[in-house]
Design an enzyme around this catalytic site. Structure first.
Site, PDB file in Angstrom:
ATOM      1  N   ARG A  28      -6.608   2.683 -15.223  1.00  0.00           N
ATOM      2  CA  ARG A  28      -6.763   3.354 -13.755  1.00  0.00           C
ATOM      3  C   ARG A  28      -7.508   4.651 -13.783  1.00  0.00           C
ATOM      4  O   ARG A  28      -8.262   5.007 -13.090  1.00  0.00           O
ATOM      5  CB  ARG A  28      -5.382   3.658 -13.226  1.00  0.00           C
ATOM      6  CG  ARG A  28      -4.472   2.186 -13.065  1.00  0.00           C
ATOM      7  CD  ARG A  28      -3.309   2.436 -12.233  1.00  0.00           C
ATOM      8  NE  ARG A  28      -3.500   2.772 -10.891  1.00  0.00           N
ATOM      9  CZ  ARG A  28      -3.386   3.765 -10.314  1.00  0.00           C
ATOM     10  NH1 ARG A  28      -3.096   4.906 -10.848  1.00  0.00           N
ATOM     11  NH2 ARG A  28      -3.661   3.941  -9.093  1.00  0.00           N
TER      12      ARG A  28
ATOM     13  N   CYS B 174     -14.529   2.858 -27.536  1.00  0.00           N
ATOM     14  CA  CYS B 174     -15.678   3.190 -27.958  1.00  0.00           C
ATOM     15  C   CYS B 174     -16.543   3.297 -26.260  1.00  0.00           C
ATOM     16  O   CYS B 174     -17.419   2.263 -26.113  1.00  0.00           O
ATOM     17  CB  CYS B 174     -16.666   2.227 -28.666  1.00  0.00           C
ATOM     18  SG  CYS B 174     -15.999   2.674 -30.284  1.00  0.00           S
TER      19      CYS B 174
ATOM     20  N   GLY C 142       0.768  -1.201  -0.081  1.00  0.00           N
ATOM     21  CA  GLY C 142      -0.035   0.060  -0.045  1.00  0.00           C
ATOM     22  C   GLY C 142       0.709   1.393   0.225  1.00  0.00           C
ATOM     23  O   GLY C 142       0.290   2.331  -0.069  1.00  0.00           O
TER      24      GLY C 142
HETATM   25  N1  LLP Z   1      -0.731  -6.957  -0.395  1.00  0.00           N
HETATM   26  C1  LLP Z   1      -1.908  -7.394  -0.634  1.00  0.00           C
HETATM   27  C2  LLP Z   1      -2.479  -8.279   0.170  1.00  0.00           C
HETATM   28  C3  LLP Z   1      -2.481  -6.685  -1.736  1.00  0.00           C
HETATM   29  O1  LLP Z   1      -3.763  -6.815  -1.810  1.00  0.00           O
HETATM   30  C4  LLP Z   1      -1.897  -5.572  -2.379  1.00  0.00           C
HETATM   31  C5  LLP Z   1      -2.626  -5.099  -3.585  1.00  0.00           C
HETATM   32  C6  LLP Z   1      -0.488  -5.517  -2.184  1.00  0.00           C
HETATM   33  C7  LLP Z   1       0.072  -6.084  -1.176  1.00  0.00           C
HETATM   34  C8  LLP Z   1       0.331  -4.344  -3.011  1.00  0.00           C
HETATM   35  O2  LLP Z   1      -0.288  -3.087  -3.033  1.00  0.00           O
HETATM   36  P1  LLP Z   1       0.666  -1.777  -3.285  1.00  0.00           P
HETATM   37  O3  LLP Z   1       1.822  -1.744  -2.533  1.00  0.00           O
HETATM   38  O4  LLP Z   1       0.997  -2.281  -4.838  1.00  0.00           O
HETATM   39  O5  LLP Z   1      -0.482  -0.747  -3.170  1.00  0.00           O
HETATM   40  N2  LLP Z   1      -5.121  -1.915  -8.994  1.00  0.00           N
HETATM   41  C9  LLP Z   1      -5.192  -0.731  -8.077  1.00  0.00           C
HETATM   42  C10 LLP Z   1      -4.366  -1.485  -6.826  1.00  0.00           C
HETATM   43  C11 LLP Z   1      -5.020  -2.345  -6.458  1.00  0.00           C
HETATM   44  C12 LLP Z   1      -4.080  -3.337  -5.048  1.00  0.00           C
HETATM   45  C13 LLP Z   1      -4.501  -4.608  -5.042  1.00  0.00           C
HETATM   46  N3  LLP Z   1      -3.639  -5.138  -3.735  1.00  0.00           N
HETATM   47  C14 LLP Z   1      -4.543   0.596  -8.620  1.00  0.00           C
HETATM   48  O6  LLP Z   1      -4.194   0.516  -9.625  1.00  0.00           O
HETATM   49  O7  LLP Z   1      -4.295   1.447  -8.045  1.00  0.00           O
END
Ligand code: LLP
Length: 483
Positions: free
Chosen positions: A403, A434, A328
């Site tokens: 996104r 489209c 996150g």
């Molecule tokens: N750990 C778990 C359990 C997760 O579900 C995720 C992301 C991460 C780690 C890695 O999160 P990050 O560090 O990348 O924020 N498609 C969305 C983001 C979805 C994240 C899903 N889970 C976007 O484009 O913002």
């Protein structure tokens, strides 16, 4: 201080106040229905109506404010031609587009320094993702310096490009996978990988995948008691991690907030009693606890809170050795956001690790390692002017980068051929798909000289870009190139 005599006040921030202003604002109340819908997915802390009947205000998070204002404008003024009813907007009157991009604003970005290489790569192409390995390496080494963190599991869902994975593998990263195919991808790329270097953290996956992951020897994280209630024997006698829901989520959009009652992730803290019964029944050894609050978080307190919560929870178990704080870790989307304060994060986590020296703390970043390392390059296809509205069309849109359409995510967009331009035009940058939502950026300042064949660069596209692409409209999404 005064309030604390009467209650337990909590400071919330940073916030923004959005006001609807106008004479006899009450007469506008019948319209409020659709306006309130705008707040459905956003936090609204307070509503006030001025006794003067001149304004109606909403207190929201600063992060949501711009987007909400944009939506309110569409609801209140969409469809009204500016000339017929409204005068110049504040933007028209006071905004100087050149202030968006002060000279040398971009000069520190890797892609600015490598803009010639990027142009060269686009010679025969309409669209392309380009990644800069050096940036990934830098981001990884900045997280490696966190004193409390003993292991980094790269969340490969963010970007599973072979070269990026190889780089992180060589740098010593471990990995977080959410499907068996992600695990197999690593196994194929690194046949010698030791299975415990992979953490398997799926959600509502078929039982078969848990069996395969256990058989392979990955670390398996369960985030649903159903698996133990119905299929406990699969996990009998094994060492596992449990993912708990810390109670409230955070993140750049509702869809990426992965905690709280309404979220499908994690085991509720309220079911701790059942956890103990099931773990005992199947002689399961819970050796790690995990929580992930959401994605795109810029407040270091998030991981401190998670660490403290899980460390306290660990006392309820006998054998916890590992505490996984999730991912996150956000990156700034625009020049107004401050980057995550890594030094503060380090201090906060280090303090927790001193308080709980018997645990190893892990993190699983995705975005932080790869987002800023990637750009999406797009050729301009056509320009359009409709009354006073300008559109710049590009060769690929939501099929390459979903996104902006899915989360209203903001990605900086610049014209790579006119980086030094000092005259700008306000435009919507749109793709060829489209769908009306195929917009990569609303109301952006682009070089006035922008014309067909120019290359637009969409920044921060290295995470959740190509991996979320599709062939919608049978348009092949941008391919990848690694520098
Ligand atoms: N750990 C778990 C359990 C997760 O579900 C995720 C992301 C991460 C780690 C890695 O999160 P990050 O560090 O990348 O924020 N498609 C969305 C983001 C979805 C994240 C899903 N889970 C976007 O484009 O913002």
């Amino acid at each position: 201080i005064c309030l604390s005599k009467f209650c337990s006040p909590k400071k919330i921030g940073p916030c923004a106040m959005i006001s609807l202003v106008g004479k006899k604002i009450k007469s506008f109340f019948p319209e409020l229905g659709s306006i309130l819908k705008t707040f459905k997915e956003k936090k609204c802390f307070l509503m006030t109506q001025a006794s003067s009947d001149l304004n109606f205000s909403f207190l929201v998070t600063e992060e949501d404010a711009d987007k909400i204002v944009e939506e309110l404008h569409t609801i209140c003024f969409g469809g009204i031609s500016k000339d017929s009813l409204l005068g110049d907007s504040w933007q028209d009157l006071y905004h100087k587009p050149e202030e968006d991009f002060p000279k040398n604003f971009y000069s520190s970005y890797w892609w600015y320094k490598k803009s010639r290489d990027l142009s060269f790569l686009m010679k025969e192409k309409d669209c392309l993702y380009v990644y800069d390995k050096e940036t990934v390496k830098q981001r990884f080494s900045s997280l490696k310096k966190l004193r409390a963190v003993s292991r980094i599991n790269y969340a490969i869902k963010a970007n599973h490009n072979d070269e990026i994975l190889s780089l992180l593998y060589e740098e010593g990263s471990s990995f977080d996978c959410v499907s068996m195919d992600e695990v197999l991808c690593l196994k194929k790329l690194f046949p010698e990988i030791t299975p415990p270097r992979i953490v398997f953290t799926p959600n509502f996956a078929p039982l078969r995948e848990y069996k395969e992951a256990l058989e392979f020897g990955c670390i398996v994280t369960l985030d649903n008691l159903y698996l133990l209630e119905k299929h406990g024997s699969v996990f009998a006698g094994k060492e596992i991690f449990l993912r708990f829901d810390p109670g409230s989520g955070r993140g750049h959009h509702q869809y990426v907030q992965t905690a709280g009652k309404k979220s499908k992730f994690g085991i509720s803290l309220a079911s701790l009693g059942d956890v103990h019964k099931l773990v005992k029944k199947y002689d399961i050894r819970v050796v790690g606890l995990h929580a992930h609050t959401g994605s795109g978080i810029l407040d270091p307190e998030n991981w401190k809170e998670t660490a403290v919560l899980l460390a306290k929870l660990a006392k309820e178990f006998e054998e916890i050795r590992f505490i996984n704080l999730g991912g996150g870790f956000g990156v700034p989307d625009n020049s107004f956001q401050k980057p995550l304060d890594i030094k503060k994060l380090d201090d906060l986590l280090y303090q927790v690790s001193l308080d709980y020296p018997f645990f190893q703390f892990w993190i699983e970043p995705g975005r932080f390692l790869v987002a800023e390392a990637g750009v999406l390059l797009l050729k301009v296809t056509q320009l359009k002017k409709k009354e006073d509205k300008n559109f710049v069309g590009v060769a690929s849109g939501m099929n390459s980068l979903i996104r902006p359409s899915l989360y209203g995510a903001y990605h900086e967009i610049v014209n790579l051929d006119w980086l030094e331009s000092s005259e700008f035009l306000r435009v919507d940058v749109v793709g060829p798909i489209c769908e009306s939502g195929d917009v990569l950026g609303y109301d952006r300042s682009l070089a006035k000289e922008t014309s067909e064949g120019d290359i637009l660069l969409v920044s921060n596209a290295g995470a959740y870009g190509r991996v979320m692409a599709s062939y919608y409209n049978q348009r092949e999404p941008a391919q990848e190139f690694v520098l």
